[in-house]
Design a protein around this motif. Structure first.
Motif, PDB file in Angstrom:
ATOM      1  N   ALA A 119       0.803  -1.086  -0.188  1.00 58.47           N
ATOM      2  CA  ALA A 119       0.119   0.002  -0.048  1.00 58.47           C
ATOM      3  C   ALA A 119       0.684   1.327  -0.077  1.00 58.47           C
ATOM      4  O   ALA A 119       0.690   2.311  -0.807  1.00 58.47           O
ATOM      5  CB  ALA A 119      -0.964  -0.137   1.156  1.00 58.47           C
ATOM      6  N   ASN A 120       2.189   1.296   0.681  1.00 62.45           N
ATOM      7  CA  ASN A 120       2.794   2.325   0.779  1.00 62.45           C
ATOM      8  C   ASN A 120       3.462   2.480  -0.455  1.00 62.45           C
ATOM      9  O   ASN A 120       3.662   3.741  -0.915  1.00 62.45           O
ATOM     10  CB  ASN A 120       3.865   2.193   1.859  1.00 62.45           C
ATOM     11  N   ARG A 121       3.886   1.614  -1.187  1.00 64.42           N
ATOM     12  CA  ARG A 121       4.213   1.573  -2.709  1.00 64.42           C
ATOM     13  C   ARG A 121       3.432   1.832  -3.562  1.00 64.42           C
ATOM     14  O   ARG A 121       3.832   2.827  -4.506  1.00 64.42           O
ATOM     15  CB  ARG A 121       4.864   0.215  -2.822  1.00 64.42           C
ATOM     16  N   ASP A 152       0.676   2.553 -15.836  1.00 60.44           N
ATOM     17  CA  ASP A 152       0.773   0.889 -15.813  1.00 60.44           C
ATOM     18  C   ASP A 152       1.204   0.550 -14.531  1.00 60.44           C
ATOM     19  O   ASP A 152       0.559  -0.523 -14.091  1.00 60.44           O
ATOM     20  CB  ASP A 152       1.599   0.585 -17.113  1.00 60.44           C
ATOM     21  N   ALA A 153       2.318   0.825 -14.197  1.00 64.84           N
ATOM     22  CA  ALA A 153       2.949   0.184 -12.995  1.00 64.84           C
ATOM     23  C   ALA A 153       1.772   0.548 -11.592  1.00 64.84           C
ATOM     24  O   ALA A 153       1.711  -0.478 -10.852  1.00 64.84           O
ATOM     25  CB  ALA A 153       4.191   0.703 -12.319  1.00 64.84           C
ATOM     26  N   ALA A 177      -3.945  -3.192  -8.444  1.00 66.51           N
ATOM     27  CA  ALA A 177      -4.661  -4.614  -8.723  1.00 66.51           C
ATOM     28  C   ALA A 177      -4.253  -5.713  -7.803  1.00 66.51           C
ATOM     29  O   ALA A 177      -5.051  -6.212  -7.022  1.00 66.51           O
ATOM     30  CB  ALA A 177      -4.592  -5.114 -10.245  1.00 66.51           C
ATOM     31  N   GLN A 178      -2.985  -5.508  -7.503  1.00 68.64           N
ATOM     32  CA  GLN A 178      -2.419  -6.645  -6.533  1.00 68.64           C
ATOM     33  C   GLN A 178      -2.748  -6.160  -5.153  1.00 68.64           C
ATOM     34  O   GLN A 178      -2.920  -7.252  -4.542  1.00 68.64           O
ATOM     35  CB  GLN A 178      -0.842  -6.763  -6.728  1.00 68.64           C
ATOM     36  N   LEU A 179      -2.810  -4.977  -4.833  1.00 69.31           N
ATOM     37  CA  LEU A 179      -3.504  -4.748  -3.337  1.00 69.31           C
ATOM     38  C   LEU A 179      -4.758  -4.954  -3.329  1.00 69.31           C
ATOM     39  O   LEU A 179      -5.136  -5.599  -2.174  1.00 69.31           O
ATOM     40  CB  LEU A 179      -3.022  -3.129  -3.311  1.00 69.31           C
ATOM     41  N   ALA A 187      -8.487  -8.392  -0.476  1.00 71.61           N
ATOM     42  CA  ALA A 187      -9.944  -9.381  -0.586  1.00 71.61           C
ATOM     43  C   ALA A 187      -9.414 -10.616  -0.106  1.00 71.61           C
ATOM     44  O   ALA A 187     -10.227 -11.295   0.580  1.00 71.61           O
ATOM     45  CB  ALA A 187     -10.293  -9.436  -2.132  1.00 71.61           C
ATOM     46  N   ALA A 188      -8.494 -11.220  -0.339  1.00 73.91           N
ATOM     47  CA  ALA A 188      -7.746 -12.534   0.116  1.00 73.91           C
ATOM     48  C   ALA A 188      -7.764 -12.453   1.622  1.00 73.91           C
ATOM     49  O   ALA A 188      -8.021 -13.420   2.328  1.00 73.91           O
ATOM     50  CB  ALA A 188      -6.521 -12.986  -0.735  1.00 73.91           C
ATOM     51  N   TYR A 189      -7.128 -11.451   2.105  1.00 69.27           N
ATOM     52  CA  TYR A 189      -7.212 -11.179   3.710  1.00 69.27           C
ATOM     53  C   TYR A 189      -8.382 -11.136   4.082  1.00 69.27           C
ATOM     54  O   TYR A 189      -8.512 -11.986   5.328  1.00 69.27           O
ATOM     55  CB  TYR A 189      -6.329 -10.083   3.927  1.00 69.27           C
TER      56      TYR A 189
END
Length: 261
Positions: A166-168, A189-190, A196-198, A203-205
């Motif tokens: 999240a900080n990144r 793009d990055a 999306a990864q966050l 959601a998985a957590y």
């Protein structure tokens, strides 16, 4: 606690004041012994005066020797202001942590500070969701034992990793606002990939927290009814039986009683 430079000058000042006090005392006792001994002749009081004067002179000499030895040593260098502030902050944190509720207060302060730092970014909402899920799991963690312990450890590692992510995301988003037009596309793009990864990780957590709650719910109801409820029901039936028996005995005794006139 004071730094080494401050302790050095404090010790130097204490030695200087001690040497002066013992010098004044030695002078006073020596003068009194020099006057009173010839005046009244030698005796036991004169020996006391002379002994006290000699002790004061010796202590004053030792204090001056210690003072000169300490003054001959170079003073420690002054601390950098940033390092001094960091040490003061660490001492304050340690003092608060020793309080009964200090750890919880510090954790809440850190959580609020981190959330404020991400305010205005797309990672702020995901951070808030992660905070809620983390607090929920922390409340259940003491009861997640046995087979659930590895999942709790994995959740702790995932929590740290997601907060770093999240900080990144927030850093990339801030840089994207300042980037020139020709450099925006790669950063965008990055940022989209990291966001999306966050979102997927949070959601998985949350699904893990829901699964942990389900585990606790199933673990807490191994039978249709709780054993405590069964014991209470048996005790209630027993009391009803005793009350019925007492009522029957009372009724039988009333029937056998003969009337008297």
């Amino acid at each position: 606690m004071a730094d080494e430079r401050t302790r050095y000058f404090r010790q130097l000042g204490r030695l200087r004041r001690s040497a002066r006090r013992w010098s004044v005392l030695a002078g006073g006792l020596g003068g009194a012994a020099a006057v009173l001994t010839p005046y009244a002749g030698l005796g036991l009081p004169d020996a006391a005066w002379a002994g006290a004067a000699g002790s004061a002179v010796a202590l004053a000499a030792w204090r001056w020797i210690d003072l000169r030895a300490l003054a001959a040593r170079p003073a420690p260098p002054a601390l950098d202001p940033a390092e001094a502030a960091a040490r003061s902050r660490a001492r304050l944190v340690a003092a608060v942590e020793r309080l009964p509720v200090g750890s919880g207060v510090l954790a809440e302060v850190r959580r609020v500070r981190s959330r404020v730092a991400l305010r205005g970014t797309t990672a702020g909402q995901q951070w808030a969701r992660l905070d809620r899920a983390s607090l929920t799991l922390a409340g259940m963690a003491p009861r997640l034992t046995g087979l659930a312990e590895p999942a709790v450890r994995e959740a702790a590692d995932a929590d740290r990793s997601l907060r770093e992510l999240a900080n990144r995301v927030a850093s990339v988003e801030r840089a994207l606002r300042l980037a020139p037009t020709d450099a925006r596309a790669p950063l965008a793009d990055a940022h989209a990939t990291l966001t999306a990864q966050l979102e997927g990780g949070v959601a998985a957590y949350e699904r893990l927290v829901v699964a942990a709650a389900g585990y606790l719910a199933e673990d807490a109801r191994p039978e249709p009814t709780h054993p405590a409820a069964d014991r209470l029901t048996e005790a209630t039936d027993l009391l009803h039986g005793v009350a019925s028996a007492l009522a029957e005995l009372r009724a039988g005794g009333a029937g056998l009683r003969t009337p008297t006139r």
